[in-house]
Design an enzyme around this catalytic site. Structure first.
Site: not given
Ligand code: VG1
Ligand code: CO
Length: 544
Positions: A113-114, A278, A280, A282-283, A377
């Protein structure tokens, strides 16, 4: 072609976090590491014989190699068909869309992801179930349990497949379809929004937008949707080519990491609308001219304006937000007379509510918003939703947000992250907080009266599964809140997240910088948790 059974030994650290298994690339590249986890996924699934699997990723370093391994293992385990995005590319929402549309048993999404990408950076893998959503906790627990007892995995001995050519190929008895990663997703978007109206807006010669894909997965999707389909001028999409290391950046759409876009939207001759997504896809981050919208506000505003969008014209069943997300959407739900659910952090907790038809929209403070159109998302969906609202209301982003605050009040909101804290120290901080909160109820701190504090525990209203230890909440009599939790997506040390929220109904008080408006709460949070003492840090590493 021969199927090989390769002896292996379990790795102890394959417990999926908030969103799949995330580790440094070097860990994933250890012999058998990825294979073990994939076998653990396959072993935890029901009948796979002849079923369809969706596979793709955000294009980061190691994506292609991982896909080759997964394809050969899928063939060895008996899948009938695998759908793969060309070049190994599938955004997380597009993968969710494909799983649902083609009735797949599930999908494997390769992404951290990010988190940054590249040989020294992060990689990740997650499994989505047949509803298109992230595997719920029972499934991730089963995968983890299986990963601890593996002694072998199965893989087909075969040549690597060409991933860049569309077409249908064979791996033993399994077919592999290399498909256009954008088509199905773009069709779905077109079925939800008023594309004619958005096209009018984007081609009227006045309205200007910039979309920053941060060299991550949404580039091809954004070019197709905004520039080709909706008529925005070429050049609207910045950094639209997915790169294995995201151009060295952090593919996280917030004010800190998407600074190139922020500079444009806050600069001279700024466009009317800016958006980013982001790694992938989804954000999302939404910006107006010289104006930033918190993701929590964005969710509330989408809900309040959903009637302007064809797909949601007939009303919303309900709304859900993750616990640390601000309560702005609760006020909209109350106004609409619909339910609002509070779930733990992570998209997997929305799945049951969506499947049961209890909610239509959901979101998280971490720049994630989505709806019942898929089970993830969805960054570009949120951006299109905003464009649809802008086209219908013919007002600026700032006007729409300020009007919302006038009607519902403003929920000042901020998240303070302390990254790369020593894990033992971070756990000690949380332990200390657990014991502190037992004595806090009813206490007055300055002129802030504490009305509740607890360790958030969630009972899923659909299947009654219980998830405990989801973060510490401290609530005050004026509706303010402080939430503490440790991240479940990091790959190095621990990250402490402190979430701060204060409600302000008075229009004349709605114009402060959130850091100023939240100043007292920030002090209380630092004090109660003894953040400096435990983390050794003077200030947060990232403020969003
Ligand atoms: C973070 C965010 C959470 C989100 C998750 C995955 O998790 O706070 O809201 O669902 O990333 O998003 P954490 O446990 O680090 O707070 V993504 O865009 O990484 O799939
Ligand atoms: Co993501």
């Amino acid at each position: 072609m021969p199927i090989q059974t390769i002896p292996t030994r379990p790795f102890a650290d394959q417990k999926p976090g908030t969103s799949g298994l995330r580790k440094k690339v070097s860990i994933f590249r250890q012999p058998h590491y990825l294979e073990n986890f994939v076998q653990a996924i396959f072993d935890s699934l029901p009948e796979k014989q002849g079923q369809t699997l969706v596979v793709g990723g955000d294009g980061r370093y190691y994506n292609r190699q991982a896909i080759q391994i997964i394809l050969k293992m899928a063939a060895a385990t008996g899948f009938g068909r695998v759908l793969v995005g060309r070049g190994g590319i599938l955004s997380t929402p597009a993968a969710s869309c494909l799983i649902r549309k083609y009735a797949a048993l599930g999908g494997i999404i390769l992404s951290a992801s990010h988190n940054p990408g590249g040989p020294q950076a992060d990689f990740g893998i997650k499994y989505n179930t047949e509803n298109g959503g992230p595997a719920p906790e029972q499934v991730t627990e089963a995968i983890f349990a299986r990963s601890k007892s593996l002694s072998a995995y199965k893989i087909l001995q075969a040549e690597d497949l060409e991933l860049d050519r569309l077409g249908v190929f064979r791996l033993d008895t399994m077919t592999v379809e290399i498909i256009d990663p954008v088509n199905d997703y773009a069709q779905l978007m077109e079925s939800l929004f008023d594309f004619d109206r958005i096209r009018e807006l984007l081609t009227n010669g006045q309205f200007r937008m910039v979309m920053d894909s941060l060299h991550a997965v949404t580039g091809p999707y954004a070019h197709r949707l905004f520039e080709q389909r909706l008529g925005a001028p070429l050049g609207t999409v910045h950094n639209g080519e997915p790169l294995e290391d995201f151009g060295g950046g952090h593919p996280d759409p917030n004010l800190v990491y998407a600074h190139e876009l922020v500079d444009i939207l806050f600069g001279e001759h700024a466009p009317d609308f800016g958006a980013a997504s982001d790694g992938d896809g989804d954000r999302n981050m939404i910006l107006g001219r010289h104006f930033f919208i918190t993701p929590s506000d964005s969710l509330a505003i989408l809900a309040a304006n959903a009637h302007l969008v064809p797909a949601y014209r007939s009303g919303l069943a309900g709304i859900a937000r993750s616990m640390p997300t601000s309560q702005a959407c609760d006020r909209v739900a109350a106004h609409l007379g619909i339910d609002c659910y509070e779930t733990p952090t992570g998209w997997k907790f929305f799945g049951n509510l969506l499947d049961a038809g209890r909610i239509t929209l959901c979101g998280e403070e971490s720049f994630g918003t989505g709806s019942n159109h898929i089970r993830e998302k969805d960054g570009l969906w949120a951006i299109l939703f905003w464009l649809n609202i802008l086209a219908a209301r013919q007002q600026s982003v700032e006007e729409i947000v300020r009007h919302h605050w006038r009607v519902y009040g403003r929920n000042y909101y901020s998240r303070h992250d302390y990254e790369n804290v020593d894990s033992d120290r971070a756990n000690a901080l949380m332990e200390n907080l657990y014991s502190t909160i037992k004595t806090l109820n009813g206490k007055l701190i300055g002129n802030h009266q504490i009305t509740y504090c607890d360790d958030f525990s969630y009972t899923d209203p659909v299947d009654y599964s219980v998830s405990r230890n989801q973060g510490i909440r401290i609530g005050f009599s004026d509706g303010s809140r402080i939430v503490f939790r440790l991240s479940g997506t990091g790959t190095q040390g621990a990250t402490l997240r402190v979430y701060l929220e204060r409600y302000e109904p008075k229009v004349s008080n709605q114009n402060f910088d959130p850091q100023i408006a939240l100043k007292h709460l920030i002090h209380i949070a630092e004090d109660l948790a003894q953040i400096r003492y435990y983390t050794g840090m003077e200030k947060p590493t990232v403020i969003t």
